[in-house]
Design an enzyme around this catalytic site. Structure first.
Site, short mmCIF file in Angstrom:
data_model
loop_
_atom_site.label_atom_id
_atom_site.label_comp_id
_atom_site.label_asym_id
_atom_site.label_seq_id
_atom_site.Cartn_x
_atom_site.Cartn_y
_atom_site.Cartn_z
N HIS A 1 42.61 41.37 53.18
CA HIS A 1 43.76 42.28 53.26
C HIS A 1 43.32 43.70 52.96
O HIS A 1 42.19 43.95 52.57
CB HIS A 1 44.91 41.81 52.37
CG HIS A 1 44.64 41.85 50.90
ND1 HIS A 1 43.74 41.01 50.27
CD2 HIS A 1 45.16 42.63 49.91
CE1 HIS A 1 43.73 41.26 48.97
NE2 HIS A 1 44.58 42.25 48.73
N HIS B 1 43.99 46.11 50.75
CA HIS B 1 43.89 46.82 49.47
C HIS B 1 42.45 47.31 49.22
O HIS B 1 41.49 46.60 49.52
CB HIS B 1 44.34 45.91 48.32
CG HIS B 1 45.83 45.74 48.26
ND1 HIS B 1 46.45 44.69 47.64
CD2 HIS B 1 46.84 46.52 48.77
CE1 HIS B 1 47.77 44.82 47.75
NE2 HIS B 1 48.02 45.91 48.44
N ASP C 1 40.57 47.51 46.72
CA ASP C 1 39.65 46.70 45.90
C ASP C 1 39.12 45.49 46.68
O ASP C 1 38.34 44.70 46.14
CB ASP C 1 40.30 46.27 44.58
CG ASP C 1 41.55 45.43 44.77
OD1 ASP C 1 42.35 45.74 45.68
OD2 ASP C 1 41.75 44.46 44.02
N HIS C 2 39.52 45.36 47.94
CA HIS C 2 39.00 44.28 48.79
C HIS C 2 38.21 44.81 49.98
O HIS C 2 37.44 44.08 50.58
CB HIS C 2 40.14 43.37 49.26
CG HIS C 2 40.74 42.60 48.13
ND1 HIS C 2 40.50 41.27 47.92
CD2 HIS C 2 41.54 43.02 47.11
CE1 HIS C 2 41.14 40.89 46.82
NE2 HIS C 2 41.78 41.92 46.32
N HIS D 1 51.66 38.80 49.55
CA HIS D 1 51.02 39.86 48.73
C HIS D 1 50.97 41.14 49.55
O HIS D 1 51.40 42.20 49.09
CB HIS D 1 49.63 39.39 48.34
CG HIS D 1 48.83 40.39 47.56
ND1 HIS D 1 49.16 40.77 46.29
CD2 HIS D 1 47.71 41.09 47.90
CE1 HIS D 1 48.27 41.67 45.86
NE2 HIS D 1 47.39 41.89 46.82
N ASP E 1 44.14 37.51 47.71
CA ASP E 1 45.13 37.69 46.65
C ASP E 1 46.41 36.91 46.97
O ASP E 1 47.50 37.29 46.54
CB ASP E 1 45.47 39.17 46.46
CG ASP E 1 44.34 39.93 45.77
OD1 ASP E 1 43.33 39.31 45.40
OD2 ASP E 1 44.48 41.17 45.60
N HIS F 1 40.16 37.51 42.43
CA HIS F 1 40.11 38.10 41.08
C HIS F 1 39.85 37.05 40.00
O HIS F 1 40.25 35.89 40.16
CB HIS F 1 41.44 38.78 40.73
CG HIS F 1 41.72 40.02 41.51
ND1 HIS F 1 41.35 41.27 41.07
CD2 HIS F 1 42.32 40.19 42.70
CE1 HIS F 1 41.73 42.17 41.96
NE2 HIS F 1 42.33 41.54 42.98
ZN LIG Z 1 45.46 42.89 46.81
#
Ligand SMILES: [Zn+2]
Length: 255
Positions: A54, A56, A58-59, A112, A129, A167
């Site tokens: 996805h 975001h 942090d990905h 998410h 996530d 995570h």
């Molecule tokens: Zn995320």
């Protein structure tokens, strides 16, 4: 033989590296480039593909940096903005990683984020996530109904499927789960096992879908004890599993 190992990135992200005996690999959700490149160099791995669940940062924030190490295809959800993406993935697509002898099927798992995908094949599930060990992602772009549907799509996979999530949230998730279901023995045992892993600084994944079904409150909206405790939290009767799910999600967000 396929093996999967985590590269810790940012605060609590994992970039999953899928590798074989011949030094090839693919990486999932490189939120940061430096630790990934370092891990691949240290093991002398040839990178063949980048997979993103996805949008975001942090990905996908490290995709550009990893591409400087190796120019490889970047697979990501068609419905989201993924920088450097070369292959847009939709439900039912199959990612063929020939050098690794792997085929990963694409499952659209919104909730998410609106276009979130999960990847499944060979007993491995990369759930980003959407499904966490002991929990699920926050509903940033989706509804409780969507997330519940996405999670049930994942739990239809074989029970011995190994779950690799984005995570290291497992201990916090399970501590919350224990408040939702204090009398679940399987959950109490899992809390202890995960506590021991974290005390040694070890990764708590993969889990299995079977473990998740027994202990993850977000997969247990139909269980009486979960409903009763969610009703107590909400201070009202909850008539459907999706109401229970939404209440448990709101409870976790507030805790
Ligand atoms: Zn995320």
């Amino acid at each position: 033989m396929t093996t999967v190992f985590p590269v810790p990135a940012l605060n609590d992200n994992y970039v999953w590296v899928i590798t074989d005996d011949h030094g090839h690999c693919a990486v999932v959700d490189p939120g940061e480039a430096a630790p990934v490149v370092e891990a691949l160099r240290a093991r002398n791995l040839t990178l063949d593909a980048i997979l993103v669940t996805h949008h975001h940062p942090d990905h996908q924030g490290g995709v550009g940096g990893v591409l400087k190490y190796a120019e490889v295809p970047v697979y990501g959800p068609a419905a989201e903005s993924i920088r450097h993406r070369t292959h847009a993935l939709r439900e039912g697509d199959v990612v063929r990683l020939d050098t690794l002898g792997l085929e990963l099927g694409v499952l659209e798992t919104p909730g998410h984020t609106a276009g979130h995908i999960s990847l499944y094949g060979h007993g491995l599930l990369f759930s980003g996530d959407t499904l966490f060990a002991g929990g699920c992602g926050r509903l940033f772009e989706g509804t409780p109904e969507q997330m519940m549907q996405s999670l049930s799509k994942l739990t239809e996979l074989p029970a011995d499927t190994n779950v690799y999530a984005g995570h290291e949230y497992t201990l916090a998730n399970l501590r919350f789960a224990h408040r939702v279901e204090p009398d679940n023995d399987a959950l109490s045992e899992r809390v202890e096992a995960v506590q021991a892993l974290r005390a040694r600084g070890e990764c708590t994944m993969p889990s299995t879908l079977e473990e998740e079904l027994r202990t993850n409150p977000f997969l247990r909206s139909g269980v009486d004890a979960v409903r009763r405790n969610a009703e107590q939290y909400a201070g009202k009767r909850l008539s459907s599993p999706v109401d229970v799910f939404a209440t448990v999600r709101a409870w976790k967000d507030a805790s």
